[in-house]
Scaffold this active site. Structure first.
Site, mmCIF file in Angstrom:
data_model
loop_
_atom_site.group_PDB
_atom_site.id
_atom_site.type_symbol
_atom_site.label_atom_id
_atom_site.label_comp_id
_atom_site.label_asym_id
_atom_site.label_seq_id
_atom_site.Cartn_x
_atom_site.Cartn_y
_atom_site.Cartn_z
ATOM 1 N N TYR A 143 0.821 -1.216 0.000
ATOM 2 C CA TYR A 143 0.000 0.000 0.000
ATOM 3 C C TYR A 143 0.853 1.264 0.000
ATOM 4 O O TYR A 143 0.426 2.307 -0.475
ATOM 5 C CB TYR A 143 -0.898 0.044 1.244
ATOM 6 N N LYS A 192 2.792 -15.315 2.528
ATOM 7 C CA LYS A 192 2.976 -16.035 1.268
ATOM 8 C C LYS A 192 4.476 -16.326 1.161
ATOM 9 O O LYS A 192 5.154 -15.913 0.210
ATOM 10 C CB LYS A 192 2.459 -15.172 0.102
ATOM 11 N N ASP A 224 -3.409 -18.060 0.624
ATOM 12 C CA ASP A 224 -4.421 -18.737 -0.206
ATOM 13 C C ASP A 224 -5.145 -19.802 0.616
ATOM 14 O O ASP A 224 -6.365 -19.939 0.571
ATOM 15 C CB ASP A 224 -3.810 -19.312 -1.498
ATOM 16 N N ASP A 248 -6.549 -6.720 4.179
ATOM 17 C CA ASP A 248 -7.650 -6.056 3.489
ATOM 18 C C ASP A 248 -8.583 -7.099 2.883
ATOM 19 O O ASP A 248 -9.802 -7.052 3.049
ATOM 20 C CB ASP A 248 -7.098 -5.139 2.385
ATOM 21 N N ASP A 252 -12.571 -8.616 4.393
ATOM 22 C CA ASP A 252 -13.844 -8.614 3.660
ATOM 23 C C ASP A 252 -14.449 -10.018 3.653
ATOM 24 O O ASP A 252 -15.651 -10.192 3.822
ATOM 25 C CB ASP A 252 -13.650 -8.156 2.198
HETATM 26 C C1 IPM Z 1 -10.422 -0.926 3.956
HETATM 27 C C2 IPM Z 1 -10.612 -0.323 2.594
HETATM 28 C C3 IPM Z 1 -9.411 0.548 2.272
HETATM 29 C C4 IPM Z 1 -8.177 -0.328 2.320
HETATM 30 C C5 IPM Z 1 -9.505 1.294 0.930
HETATM 31 C C6 IPM Z 1 -10.759 2.131 0.835
HETATM 32 C C7 IPM Z 1 -8.293 2.125 0.669
HETATM 33 O O1 IPM Z 1 -10.812 -1.322 1.647
HETATM 34 O O2 IPM Z 1 -10.294 -0.158 4.940
HETATM 35 O O3 IPM Z 1 -10.431 -2.161 4.059
HETATM 36 O O4 IPM Z 1 -7.870 -0.994 1.326
HETATM 37 O O5 IPM Z 1 -7.517 -0.338 3.356
HETATM 38 MG MG MG Z 2 -11.004 -3.265 2.465
#
Ligand code: IPM
Ligand code: MG
Length: 358
Positions: A143, A192, A224, A248, A252
């Site tokens: 990042y 990884k 993975d 990240d 999710d």
């Molecule tokens: C998160 C989001 C952010 C990230 C984006 C919006 C930059 O996806 O906080 O998970 O990737 O960190």
């Molecule tokens: Mg995110």
């Protein structure tokens, strides 16, 4: 009794709706327990681009730095998709994390018994329950590495680089070990290492530090495989330590198995007490202004603020219990309505239900 200054960054899309809900909850908690929460609003993200031409105005950075903590909604939306990369709304988020030195991102994910039917996993997997926390490195890795365009072997190309220093890995690993100690003493470090040099260094350091924490059971897992195990057997995880990018993605995934991304709060922390608290979901421009947004992730983020930055554990419990109770009683927003047959509540209606139970 205490006074706290909170910098509020509502952001874009559903940001203003969900953050307003969390602010109302904090107001009520303040009255109930005799604390004062002073809110000062700042712009960041797309709304700041519209107002000032930049995603992260100096004033916002200064205001957040001076505050006791930051409550953030979400930034971004299709309206700003075409702006040059260095002006993208997401830069605001990354810039704030970096400016405040928030290298730790805690993303807890657990299944609420009341929401089992909203979960997309097989019932026998859900029945085992899960309660895990992802400890994501937040100010390093790909990042923040060098990136750009150049002429490559096959013509023009783009590149991003991942770098991790020993110091960066040590400090996030320490947070993860300490977090594991306060939970079920199990730590899975996700990397990884079969491909990446940063992951090999990551592993070396985690192994060395494990000697300091003999009470914590540590194992390594390739990312993975971790992605697979999260849906196969989420109950096996307690603390998951990982890099910025892997965290990240995995967070999710972890959110979806709880039933909805609208439920997951997060805390971003550094060395001091000041943290930034935000839902893990985005600005959901498709439902902005419709009232469909679920305020729970932001309200639970406010609870994390009370717990981690203000040492108000009882007040945090009060909020978390109210959210739990509302779910137990069958109230649902559109994202978690599933097959329950409930009439979906709007963001403000759900906030009101939670407040009634504080
Ligand atoms: C998160 C989001 C952010 C990230 C984006 C919006 C930059 O996806 O906080 O998970 O990737 O960190
Ligand atoms: Mg995110």
């Amino acid at each position: 009794m205490a006074k706290f200054n909170i910098a509020v960054v509502k952001g874009d899309g559903i940001g203003p709706e969900i953050v307003s809900g969390a602010m109302e909850v904090l107001e009520v908690i303040g009255k109930k327990y005799g604390h004062t929460f002073n809110f000062t609003e700042y712009l960041a993200g797309g709304c700041a681009i519209d107002a000032f031409g930049v995603p992260l105005p100096e004033e916002t950075v200064a205001g957040c730095k001076a505050a006791d903590s930051v409550l953030l909604g979400a930034v971004g939306g299709p309206k700003w998709d075409e702006v040059p990369n260095h002006l993208r709304p997401e830069k605001a988020l990354l810039g704030l994390r970096a400016a405040l030195g928030l290298y730790t991102n805690l993303r807890p994910a657990k299944i609420y018994p009341a929401l089992m039917e909203a979960c997309t996993l097989r019932p026998d997997i859900v029945a085992k329950g899960f309660d895990l926390v992802i400890v994501r490195e937040l100010t390093g890795g790909i990042y923040f590495g060098e990136r750009g365009r150049r002429d490559g072997k096959y013509g023009p190309e783009a590149y991003d680089t991942e770098a991790y220093s020993v110091m960066e890995i040590e400090r996030i690993a320490r947070t993860a070990f300490e977090t594991a100690r306060k939970r079920r003493c199990n730590l899975v470090s996700v990397d990884k290492a079969n491909v990446l040099e940063t992951s090999r260094l990551w592993r070396e350091i985690v192994h060395k530090m494990a000697e300091e924490y003999p009470d914590v059971e540590v194992s390594d897992m390739y990312v993975d495989n971790a992605a697979m195990q999260l849906v196969r057997e989420p109950s096996r995880f307690d603390v998951v330590l990982t890099s910025n990018m892997f965290g990240d993605i995995l967070s999710d995934e972890a959110s979806q198995i709880t039933g909805s991304i609208g439920l997951l709060p997060s805390a971003s922390l550094g060395e001091g007490k000041c943290g930034m608290y935000e839902p893990i979901h985005g600005s959901a421009p498709d439902i902005a202004g419709t009232g469909k947004a679920n305020p729970m992730a932001t309200i639970l983020s406010a609870a994390m603020m009370l717990r981690y930055s203000f040492d108000l554990a009882e007040e945090a419990d009060c909020i978390e219990n109210a959210v739990n109770q509302v779910l137990e009683e069958g109230f649902r927003t559109a994202d978690i309505v599933g097959n329950s047959g409930a009439v979906p509540l709007s963001c403000t209606e759900m906030t009101a239900k939670i407040i009634e139970r504080l």
